[in-house]
Design an enzyme around this catalytic site. Structure first.
Site, mmCIF file in Angstrom:
data_model
loop_
_atom_site.group_PDB
_atom_site.id
_atom_site.type_symbol
_atom_site.label_atom_id
_atom_site.label_comp_id
_atom_site.label_asym_id
_atom_site.label_seq_id
_atom_site.Cartn_x
_atom_site.Cartn_y
_atom_site.Cartn_z
ATOM 1 N N PRO A 45 -106.189 -32.728 -8.874
ATOM 2 C CA PRO A 45 -106.000 -32.125 -7.539
ATOM 3 C C PRO A 45 -106.498 -33.055 -6.447
ATOM 4 O O PRO A 45 -107.424 -33.846 -6.678
ATOM 5 C CB PRO A 45 -106.850 -30.855 -7.607
ATOM 6 C CG PRO A 45 -107.806 -31.045 -8.726
ATOM 7 C CD PRO A 45 -107.176 -32.005 -9.684
ATOM 8 N N ASP A 46 -105.888 -32.939 -5.244
ATOM 9 C CA ASP A 46 -106.454 -33.721 -4.144
ATOM 10 C C ASP A 46 -107.605 -32.895 -3.571
ATOM 11 O O ASP A 46 -108.075 -31.949 -4.219
ATOM 12 C CB ASP A 46 -105.364 -34.072 -3.122
ATOM 13 C CG ASP A 46 -104.861 -32.855 -2.343
ATOM 14 O OD1 ASP A 46 -103.881 -32.997 -1.590
ATOM 15 O OD2 ASP A 46 -105.455 -31.761 -2.492
ATOM 16 N N PHE A 47 -108.114 -33.244 -2.411
ATOM 17 C CA PHE A 47 -109.321 -32.572 -1.906
ATOM 18 C C PHE A 47 -108.996 -31.465 -0.912
ATOM 19 O O PHE A 47 -109.602 -30.392 -0.963
ATOM 20 C CB PHE A 47 -110.240 -33.617 -1.239
ATOM 21 C CG PHE A 47 -110.779 -34.611 -2.217
ATOM 22 C CD1 PHE A 47 -110.107 -35.807 -2.456
ATOM 23 C CD2 PHE A 47 -111.931 -34.345 -2.943
ATOM 24 C CE1 PHE A 47 -110.577 -36.719 -3.389
ATOM 25 C CE2 PHE A 47 -112.427 -35.255 -3.878
ATOM 26 C CZ PHE A 47 -111.729 -36.449 -4.100
ATOM 27 N N ARG A 48 -108.011 -31.766 -0.004
ATOM 28 C CA ARG A 48 -107.892 -30.884 1.169
ATOM 29 C C ARG A 48 -106.563 -30.133 1.278
ATOM 30 O O ARG A 48 -106.370 -29.422 2.239
ATOM 31 C CB ARG A 48 -108.129 -31.724 2.444
ATOM 32 C CG ARG A 48 -109.554 -32.287 2.507
ATOM 33 C CD ARG A 48 -109.791 -33.238 3.671
ATOM 34 N NE ARG A 48 -111.167 -33.743 3.650
ATOM 35 C CZ ARG A 48 -111.560 -34.757 2.874
ATOM 36 N NH1 ARG A 48 -110.669 -35.381 2.088
ATOM 37 N NH2 ARG A 48 -112.812 -35.164 2.852
ATOM 38 N N ASN A 119 -109.430 -43.435 -4.268
ATOM 39 C CA ASN A 119 -109.465 -42.621 -5.482
ATOM 40 C C ASN A 119 -110.479 -43.165 -6.480
ATOM 41 O O ASN A 119 -110.703 -44.374 -6.558
ATOM 42 C CB ASN A 119 -108.071 -42.552 -6.111
ATOM 43 C CG ASN A 119 -107.067 -41.889 -5.170
ATOM 44 O OD1 ASN A 119 -107.458 -41.195 -4.232
ATOM 45 N ND2 ASN A 119 -105.795 -42.122 -5.394
ATOM 46 N N ASP A 121 -110.291 -42.287 -9.785
ATOM 47 C CA ASP A 121 -109.739 -41.961 -11.104
ATOM 48 C C ASP A 121 -109.332 -43.191 -11.926
ATOM 49 O O ASP A 121 -108.879 -43.050 -13.055
ATOM 50 C CB ASP A 121 -108.535 -41.001 -10.947
ATOM 51 C CG ASP A 121 -107.478 -41.535 -9.966
ATOM 52 O OD1 ASP A 121 -106.887 -40.722 -9.221
ATOM 53 O OD2 ASP A 121 -107.256 -42.764 -9.937
ATOM 54 N N HIS A 138 -114.353 -46.003 -2.554
ATOM 55 C CA HIS A 138 -115.325 -44.926 -2.821
ATOM 56 C C HIS A 138 -115.855 -45.020 -4.241
ATOM 57 O O HIS A 138 -116.298 -44.022 -4.815
ATOM 58 C CB HIS A 138 -114.677 -43.560 -2.553
ATOM 59 C CG HIS A 138 -114.295 -43.388 -1.110
ATOM 60 N ND1 HIS A 138 -113.446 -42.407 -0.664
ATOM 61 C CD2 HIS A 138 -114.638 -44.105 -0.010
ATOM 62 C CE1 HIS A 138 -113.283 -42.522 0.659
ATOM 63 N NE2 HIS A 138 -113.995 -43.552 1.073
ATOM 64 N N CYS A 146 -128.622 -45.092 -13.370
ATOM 65 C CA CYS A 146 -129.695 -44.185 -12.958
ATOM 66 C C CYS A 146 -129.866 -44.269 -11.443
ATOM 67 O O CYS A 146 -129.909 -45.358 -10.873
ATOM 68 C CB CYS A 146 -131.010 -44.613 -13.646
ATOM 69 S SG CYS A 146 -132.448 -43.740 -13.010
ATOM 70 N N ASN A 244 -96.258 -39.615 2.764
ATOM 71 C CA ASN A 244 -97.224 -38.511 2.683
ATOM 72 C C ASN A 244 -96.534 -37.180 2.923
ATOM 73 O O ASN A 244 -95.461 -37.128 3.526
ATOM 74 C CB ASN A 244 -98.332 -38.728 3.738
ATOM 75 C CG ASN A 244 -99.642 -38.066 3.347
ATOM 76 O OD1 ASN A 244 -100.179 -38.300 2.280
ATOM 77 N ND2 ASN A 244 -100.117 -37.183 4.231
ATOM 78 N N GLU A 246 -97.638 -34.962 4.833
ATOM 79 C CA GLU A 246 -97.811 -34.538 6.233
ATOM 80 C C GLU A 246 -98.104 -35.763 7.095
ATOM 81 O O GLU A 246 -98.570 -36.788 6.602
ATOM 82 C CB GLU A 246 -98.993 -33.555 6.317
ATOM 83 C CG GLU A 246 -100.281 -34.172 5.790
ATOM 84 C CD GLU A 246 -101.492 -33.259 5.838
ATOM 85 O OE1 GLU A 246 -101.412 -32.147 6.381
ATOM 86 O OE2 GLU A 246 -102.537 -33.686 5.312
HETATM 87 N N1 APR Z 1 -97.146 -36.673 -2.260
HETATM 88 C C1 APR Z 1 -97.430 -37.054 -0.977
HETATM 89 N N2 APR Z 1 -98.548 -36.642 -0.318
HETATM 90 C C2 APR Z 1 -99.383 -35.804 -0.981
HETATM 91 C C3 APR Z 1 -99.145 -35.356 -2.302
HETATM 92 C C4 APR Z 1 -97.969 -35.833 -2.942
HETATM 93 N N3 APR Z 1 -97.668 -35.482 -4.203
HETATM 94 N N4 APR Z 1 -100.171 -34.528 -2.670
HETATM 95 C C5 APR Z 1 -101.005 -34.458 -1.609
HETATM 96 N N5 APR Z 1 -100.537 -35.212 -0.597
HETATM 97 C C6 APR Z 1 -101.168 -35.492 0.702
HETATM 98 C C7 APR Z 1 -101.779 -34.291 1.369
HETATM 99 O O1 APR Z 1 -100.833 -33.661 2.226
HETATM 100 C C8 APR Z 1 -102.903 -34.930 2.178
HETATM 101 O O2 APR Z 1 -102.430 -35.404 3.430
HETATM 102 O O3 APR Z 1 -102.222 -36.375 0.425
HETATM 103 C C9 APR Z 1 -103.297 -36.129 1.322
HETATM 104 C C10 APR Z 1 -104.546 -35.874 0.499
HETATM 105 O O4 APR Z 1 -105.618 -35.781 1.415
HETATM 106 P P1 APR Z 1 -107.092 -35.442 0.854
HETATM 107 O O5 APR Z 1 -107.015 -34.303 -0.092
HETATM 108 O O6 APR Z 1 -107.991 -35.357 2.066
HETATM 109 O O7 APR Z 1 -107.486 -36.723 -0.014
HETATM 110 P P2 APR Z 1 -107.994 -38.121 0.534
HETATM 111 O O8 APR Z 1 -107.363 -38.448 1.854
HETATM 112 O O9 APR Z 1 -107.848 -39.094 -0.560
HETATM 113 O O10 APR Z 1 -109.580 -37.829 0.764
HETATM 114 C C11 APR Z 1 -110.356 -38.908 1.200
HETATM 115 O O11 APR Z 1 -112.341 -37.554 0.963
HETATM 116 O O12 APR Z 1 -113.744 -36.153 -0.232
HETATM 117 C C12 APR Z 1 -113.491 -37.447 0.111
HETATM 118 O O13 APR Z 1 -114.182 -39.284 -1.127
HETATM 119 C C13 APR Z 1 -113.227 -38.278 -1.109
HETATM 120 O O14 APR Z 1 -111.795 -40.194 -1.331
HETATM 121 C C14 APR Z 1 -111.845 -38.851 -0.854
HETATM 122 C C15 APR Z 1 -111.736 -38.794 0.656
#
Ligand code: APR
Length: 288
Positions: A45-48, A119, A121, A138, A146, A244, A246
């Site tokens: 899963p992504d974060f937001r 990422n 991962d 990151h 440790c 992306n 969005e």
């Molecule tokens: N294809 C295109 N875009 C996608 C997809 C997909 N399959 N899935 C998700 N997205 C987009 C979402 O719309 C969002 O704009 O990817 C973005 C993910 O954003 P976040 O969840 O905020 O992830 P990220 O930007 O990597 O977060 C940055 O936040 O918590 C910290 O350290 C953590 O590295 C992370 C940082």
């Protein structure tokens, strides 16, 4: 309904135009900026993202706020939520996506100048992108140490602890420093909120200024200083492309920006078709 211009939709026109630029001798150095959206189709899963993002699915960990799971001060006080989540995110259970393979193709076609990723991962490495072309801004789960005395902790032992099955309800095992006189908490080398960023990232930020094209994929560009890299290239000599779900940051503001909204794997496939790399992408991805 997208107006059809010369039989092509706007999207097709944008992709063809980007591919033509990438094939021209004006485009020699491509720099990537990746975020969690690149790995969602791998099952991470992504974060937001609303509903599916990690930060909206941590209620079971009883955190004061979702980001606490990645805060160093909270981790020192209570490492259990992080290690509960770590078992679900730990590398080895996930396969690279076509978008990760696209990064490898850029390298194979001598276009990849650098891949900056947020990422943790390690899927870029697993996809076959050479380590010297990856900057993990990151950190990553690849190594751990440790947090007290900084002694490294063995990779195999870490994997065994994090991925060990445990009966329902039994608390997770927490890896502790091997040095008896220390006994500090062990943490993967991922950057927690409140920790400094890897020197390897800070030192290499100027690389973004060497790009002819910056491609930003799958990130909300909400976390600094990573997000600020997107505004650094000089628009007179570097173009930007966003792939992306969005719109984010100021992408679309510059005349040369390409804004390709949608699922990254699908857009990458269209772009590879336009580059003549369609077959190669599927073949290389099938081999991951
Ligand atoms: N294809 C295109 N875009 C996608 C997809 C997909 N399959 N899935 C998700 N997205 C987009 C979402 O719309 C969002 O704009 O990817 C973005 C993910 O954003 P976040 O969840 O905020 O992830 P990220 O930007 O990597 O977060 C940055 O936040 O918590 C910290 O350290 C953590 O590295 C992370 C940082």
């Amino acid at each position: 309904l997208e107006e059809k211009v010369f039989g092509m939709s706007k999207r097709e026109k944008d992709i063809r135009e980007l591919a033509d630029f990438m094939k021209s001798d004006k485009c020699r150095r491509v720099v990537l900026m990746l975020g969690a959206g690149v790995s969602t189709s791998a099952g991470i899963p992504d974060f937001r993202s609303p509903k599916t993002g990690l930060y909206s699915n941590l209620a079971r960990l009883n955190l004061p706020h979702p980001e606490a799971v990645f805060e160093i001060s909270f981790f020192r006080w209570n490492p259990v939520p992080f290690y509960t989540l770590a078992a679900e995110l730990y590398p080895g259970n996930f396969r690279p996506t076509p978008t990760h393979t696209f990064v490898k193709l850029l390298h194979q076609h001598n276009l990849l100048h650098m891949c900056f990723t947020q990422n943790i991962d390690t899927l870029e490495r697993q996809a076959g992108v050479p380590a010297h072309k990856i900057i993990e801004a990151h950190g990553s789960f690849a190594t751990q140490r440790c947090i007290q005395c900084k002694s490294p902790f063995p990779d195999d032992e870490m994997r065994e602890i994090v991925l060990s099955d445990r009966p329902e309800g039994e608390e997770v095992r927490i890896p502790r420093c091997k040095r008896r006189e220390c006994g500090g908490l062990v943490k993967p080398d991922i950057v927690f909120f409140g920790e400094s960023l890897p020197a390897n990232f800070i030192r290499n930020i100027p690389i973004i200024g060497e790009a002819d094209l910056v491609i930003i994929i799958g990130t909300s560009l909400t976390v600094q200083p990573f997000a600020s890299l997107a505004g650094m290239p000089d628009e007179r000599r570097c173009r930007r492309a966003l792939i992306n779900m969005e719109r984010v940051y100021d992408l679309g503001r510059r005349p040369g920006d390409a804004v390709l909204l949608g699922e990254c794997d699908a857009i990458v496939r269209e772009l590879c078709e336009a580059l003549g790399w369609g077959e190669e992408l599927e073949r290389e991805w099938a081999a991951t």
